[in-house]
Motif scaffolding. Structure first.
Motif, PDB file in Angstrom:
ATOM      1  N   GLY A 114      40.816  -1.981   2.735  1.00  0.00           N
ATOM      2  CA  GLY A 114      42.241  -2.298   2.328  1.00  0.00           C
ATOM      3  C   GLY A 114      43.036  -2.267   4.531  1.00  0.00           C
ATOM      4  O   GLY A 114      43.794  -2.477   4.313  1.00  0.00           O
ATOM      5  N   VAL A 115      42.353  -0.190   4.916  1.00  0.00           N
ATOM      6  CA  VAL A 115      42.812  -0.605   5.779  1.00  0.00           C
ATOM      7  C   VAL A 115      42.511  -1.334   7.559  1.00  0.00           C
ATOM      8  O   VAL A 115      43.262  -1.584   7.923  1.00  0.00           O
ATOM      9  CB  VAL A 115      42.911   0.893   6.609  1.00  0.00           C
ATOM     10  CG1 VAL A 115      43.191   1.391   7.906  1.00  0.00           C
ATOM     11  CG2 VAL A 115      43.672   1.009   5.321  1.00  0.00           C
ATOM     12  N   TYR A 116      40.962  -1.290   7.501  1.00  0.00           N
ATOM     13  CA  TYR A 116      40.176  -2.475   8.527  1.00  0.00           C
ATOM     14  C   TYR A 116      40.377  -3.742   8.230  1.00  0.00           C
ATOM     15  O   TYR A 116      40.212  -4.615   8.927  1.00  0.00           O
ATOM     16  CB  TYR A 116      39.324  -1.386   8.937  1.00  0.00           C
ATOM     17  CG  TYR A 116      39.526  -0.024   9.570  1.00  0.00           C
ATOM     18  CD1 TYR A 116      39.329   0.270  10.671  1.00  0.00           C
ATOM     19  CD2 TYR A 116      39.528   0.904   9.024  1.00  0.00           C
ATOM     20  CE1 TYR A 116      39.301   0.985  12.040  1.00  0.00           C
ATOM     21  CE2 TYR A 116      39.874   2.308   9.411  1.00  0.00           C
ATOM     22  CZ  TYR A 116      39.798   2.108  11.113  1.00  0.00           C
ATOM     23  OH  TYR A 116      39.566   3.482  11.616  1.00  0.00           O
ATOM     24  N   ARG A 117      40.125  -4.020   7.184  1.00  0.00           N
ATOM     25  CA  ARG A 117      40.672  -5.524   6.474  1.00  0.00           C
ATOM     26  C   ARG A 117      38.282  -6.088   6.852  1.00  0.00           C
ATOM     27  O   ARG A 117      38.278  -6.592   7.375  1.00  0.00           O
ATOM     28  CB  ARG A 117      41.221  -6.564   7.222  1.00  0.00           C
ATOM     29  CG  ARG A 117      42.731  -6.228   5.908  1.00  0.00           C
ATOM     30  CD  ARG A 117      43.468  -7.511   6.526  1.00  0.00           C
ATOM     31  NE  ARG A 117      43.042  -8.244   5.703  1.00  0.00           N
ATOM     32  CZ  ARG A 117      43.044  -9.074   5.002  1.00  0.00           C
ATOM     33  NH1 ARG A 117      43.737  -7.953   3.575  1.00  0.00           N
ATOM     34  NH2 ARG A 117      43.033 -10.284   4.761  1.00  0.00           N
ATOM     35  N   VAL A 118      37.903  -5.472   6.430  1.00  0.00           N
ATOM     36  CA  VAL A 118      36.502  -5.647   6.945  1.00  0.00           C
ATOM     37  C   VAL A 118      35.667  -5.202   5.132  1.00  0.00           C
ATOM     38  O   VAL A 118      35.915  -4.212   5.056  1.00  0.00           O
ATOM     39  CB  VAL A 118      35.484  -4.785   8.126  1.00  0.00           C
ATOM     40  CG1 VAL A 118      36.559  -5.112   8.992  1.00  0.00           C
ATOM     41  CG2 VAL A 118      35.633  -3.213   7.739  1.00  0.00           C
ATOM     42  N   ASP A 119      34.488  -5.509   5.640  1.00  0.00           N
ATOM     43  CA  ASP A 119      33.380  -5.363   4.392  1.00  0.00           C
ATOM     44  C   ASP A 119      32.281  -5.090   5.101  1.00  0.00           C
ATOM     45  O   ASP A 119      31.546  -5.088   6.153  1.00  0.00           O
ATOM     46  CB  ASP A 119      32.998  -6.452   3.941  1.00  0.00           C
ATOM     47  CG  ASP A 119      33.607  -7.705   2.671  1.00  0.00           C
ATOM     48  OD1 ASP A 119      34.326  -6.771   1.433  1.00  0.00           O
ATOM     49  OD2 ASP A 119      33.118  -8.370   2.324  1.00  0.00           O
ATOM     50  N   ALA A 120      32.226  -3.724   4.428  1.00  0.00           N
ATOM     51  CA  ALA A 120      31.191  -2.770   4.553  1.00  0.00           C
ATOM     52  C   ALA A 120      29.820  -1.864   4.081  1.00  0.00           C
ATOM     53  O   ALA A 120      30.464  -1.578   3.033  1.00  0.00           O
ATOM     54  CB  ALA A 120      31.640  -1.080   6.050  1.00  0.00           C
ATOM     55  N   GLU A 121      28.949  -1.513   4.434  1.00  0.00           N
ATOM     56  CA  GLU A 121      28.164  -0.844   3.064  1.00  0.00           C
ATOM     57  C   GLU A 121      28.400   1.259   3.413  1.00  0.00           C
ATOM     58  O   GLU A 121      27.980   0.902   5.279  1.00  0.00           O
ATOM     59  CB  GLU A 121      27.038  -1.040   3.549  1.00  0.00           C
ATOM     60  CG  GLU A 121      25.653  -0.188   2.367  1.00  0.00           C
ATOM     61  CD  GLU A 121      24.244  -1.063   2.992  1.00  0.00           C
ATOM     62  OE1 GLU A 121      24.139  -1.598   1.765  1.00  0.00           O
ATOM     63  OE2 GLU A 121      24.361  -0.733   3.471  1.00  0.00           O
ATOM     64  N   VAL A 122      28.618   1.661   2.613  1.00  0.00           N
ATOM     65  CA  VAL A 122      28.560   3.099   3.397  1.00  0.00           C
ATOM     66  C   VAL A 122      27.701   3.608   2.703  1.00  0.00           C
ATOM     67  O   VAL A 122      27.552   3.802   1.150  1.00  0.00           O
ATOM     68  CB  VAL A 122      29.884   3.260   2.743  1.00  0.00           C
ATOM     69  CG1 VAL A 122      30.123   4.824   3.235  1.00  0.00           C
ATOM     70  CG2 VAL A 122      30.962   2.921   3.556  1.00  0.00           C
ATOM     71  N   THR A 123      26.460   4.224   2.971  1.00  0.00           N
ATOM     72  CA  THR A 123      25.461   4.950   2.809  1.00  0.00           C
ATOM     73  C   THR A 123      25.433   6.589   3.712  1.00  0.00           C
ATOM     74  O   THR A 123      26.349   6.898   4.951  1.00  0.00           O
ATOM     75  CB  THR A 123      24.187   4.198   3.098  1.00  0.00           C
ATOM     76  OG1 THR A 123      24.339   4.156   5.259  1.00  0.00           O
ATOM     77  CG2 THR A 123      23.570   2.894   2.801  1.00  0.00           C
ATOM     78  N   LYS A 124      24.463   7.244   3.022  1.00  0.00           N
ATOM     79  CA  LYS A 124      24.361   8.370   3.502  1.00  0.00           C
ATOM     80  C   LYS A 124      23.813   9.018   4.284  1.00  0.00           C
ATOM     81  O   LYS A 124      22.526   7.979   4.801  1.00  0.00           O
ATOM     82  CB  LYS A 124      23.916   9.429   2.356  1.00  0.00           C
ATOM     83  CG  LYS A 124      25.533  10.373   1.468  1.00  0.00           C
ATOM     84  CD  LYS A 124      24.981  11.342   0.467  1.00  0.00           C
ATOM     85  CE  LYS A 124      25.982  11.860  -0.076  1.00  0.00           C
ATOM     86  NZ  LYS A 124      25.303  13.141  -1.207  1.00  0.00           N
ATOM     87  N   HIS A 125      24.095   9.157   6.096  1.00  0.00           N
ATOM     88  CA  HIS A 125      22.864   9.432   7.332  1.00  0.00           C
ATOM     89  C   HIS A 125      21.680   9.884   6.327  1.00  0.00           C
ATOM     90  O   HIS A 125      21.737  11.179   5.248  1.00  0.00           O
ATOM     91  CB  HIS A 125      23.404  10.597   7.597  1.00  0.00           C
ATOM     92  CG  HIS A 125      22.510   9.614   9.533  1.00  0.00           C
ATOM     93  ND1 HIS A 125      21.308  10.667   9.819  1.00  0.00           N
ATOM     94  CD2 HIS A 125      22.626   8.663  10.225  1.00  0.00           C
ATOM     95  CE1 HIS A 125      20.851  10.035  10.691  1.00  0.00           C
ATOM     96  NE2 HIS A 125      21.637   9.077  11.473  1.00  0.00           N
ATOM     97  N   PRO A 126      20.530   9.384   6.168  1.00  0.00           N
ATOM     98  CA  PRO A 126      19.401   9.881   6.043  1.00  0.00           C
ATOM     99  C   PRO A 126      19.320  11.566   7.047  1.00  0.00           C
ATOM    100  O   PRO A 126      18.091  12.584   6.054  1.00  0.00           O
ATOM    101  CB  PRO A 126      18.123   9.344   6.377  1.00  0.00           C
ATOM    102  CG  PRO A 126      18.719   8.229   7.231  1.00  0.00           C
ATOM    103  CD  PRO A 126      19.661   8.549   7.445  1.00  0.00           C
ATOM    104  N   ARG A 127      19.277  11.734   8.222  1.00  0.00           N
ATOM    105  CA  ARG A 127      18.815  12.956   8.278  1.00  0.00           C
ATOM    106  C   ARG A 127      20.422  14.470   8.246  1.00  0.00           C
ATOM    107  O   ARG A 127      20.518  15.618   7.957  1.00  0.00           O
ATOM    108  CB  ARG A 127      18.861  13.276  10.124  1.00  0.00           C
ATOM    109  CG  ARG A 127      17.701  12.458  10.516  1.00  0.00           C
ATOM    110  CD  ARG A 127      17.247  12.026  11.832  1.00  0.00           C
ATOM    111  NE  ARG A 127      17.416  13.656  12.720  1.00  0.00           N
ATOM    112  CZ  ARG A 127      17.274  13.805  13.132  1.00  0.00           C
ATOM    113  NH1 ARG A 127      17.329  13.266  14.627  1.00  0.00           N
ATOM    114  NH2 ARG A 127      17.218  15.119  14.247  1.00  0.00           N
TER     115      ARG A 127
END
Length: 279
Positions: free
Chosen positions: A248-261
């Motif tokens: 909505g704000v940046y107009r990009v498709d992205a994946e959001v995951t939890k950093h493993p560490r």
């Protein structure tokens, strides 16, 4: 002690506690255009808040109202419960230090002299540096791994070296609140990390404009997102950095995951064939 609270958009709903930085319904209108539109947020004592948003969202303009380079068209900025516009320049500089995007590249001064400017608010007119001042200046340079540059001409430094020196100047100011506009600009990866670790280690109240959302997620207690001059939302990195917000704000498709560490959100942009691309 009274405490301030904030809504999801960051609007202040109570009197700010001592040591708090409050932006209260600030608008900046230039030639009929609202560069900042009724922005509100609250940064609690010792909290690091990241200010993010696309280019032109109003981040730098809003920060300029905080460190008083711009007068807001309406609204106000409070530091320790006081309107910054009503504070003397010296009083404000003792409490708030700013690291700006623009570096004064034409300084015909040594690196030491540039950093020593941070001690000015703590002196009387025409006072020279005493032993304490010199120790503070060199300690600030050492923190930024720039002590070896102390006698170098500032205007001959690289962009990254200048940025580290300007951060050292703010550090030498010994203010309890810091406003940083893209402090990692020009810095290599290691110095980006070192700079943000330093801000956290200082324990100051900090409002930091950042473009790198992964750095913001890793180092900020809360993130305030600006879009088209307005505060779109404020919250923890996990609350704010969502697939929906990035679209909505940046107009990009992205994946959001939890950093493993670390467990903080980690953003990976998706390329090719997405709804905002040409594929």
């Amino acid at each position: 002690m009274t405490r301030s609270t904030a809504t999801k958009t960051g609007a202040v709903t109570a009197t700010a506690a001592p040591g708090t930085l409050v932006v209260e319904d600030v608008s900046v209108v230039v030639e009929g255009r609202a560069l900042v539109d009724r922005a509100s947020m609250c940064v609690s004592p010792g909290e690091v808040v990241g200010l993010v948003g696309p280019n032109g969202a109003g981040k730098s303009t809003l920060l300029r109202t905080v460190y008083r380079a711009l007068r807001p068209t309406s609204g106000r900025v409070l530091l320790d419960g006081r309107d910054v516009r009503r504070m003397s320049g010296k009083s404000l500089a003792r409490q708030l230090a700013a690291v700006l995007q623009e570096s004064a590249a034409d300084f015909e001064l040594s690196v030491y002299d540039v950093v020593a400017m941070g001690r000015t608010p703590h002196k009387r007119p025409f006072d020279g540096d005493d032993a304490d001042d010199r120790a503070i200046v060199m300690a600030a340079l050492d923190e930024l791994e720039a002590a070896g540059l102390a006698q170098a001409p500032f205007n001959r430094l690289s962009g990254g070296e200048k940025q580290r020196v300007l951060i050292a100047r703010a550090l030498a100011q010994r203010a309890g609140t810091m406003v940083l506009d893209e402090p990692t600009n020009h810095l290599d990866l290691r110095h980006q990390l070192d700079t943000l670790r330093l801000v956290r280690r200082l324990g100051v109240t900090a409002l930091v404009a950042l473009h790198d959302l992964n750095l913001a997620a890793a180092f900020c207690d809360r993130i305030c997102v600006m879009d088209d001059g307005r505060v779109a939302t404020t919250g923890s990195p996990a609350e704010v950095l969502t697939v929906e917000l990035l679209a909505g704000v940046y107009r990009v498709d992205a994946e959001v995951t939890k950093h493993p560490r670390t467990g903080v959100p980690h953003i990976t942009l998706l390329s090719g064939g997405d709804r905002f691309g040409k594929g």
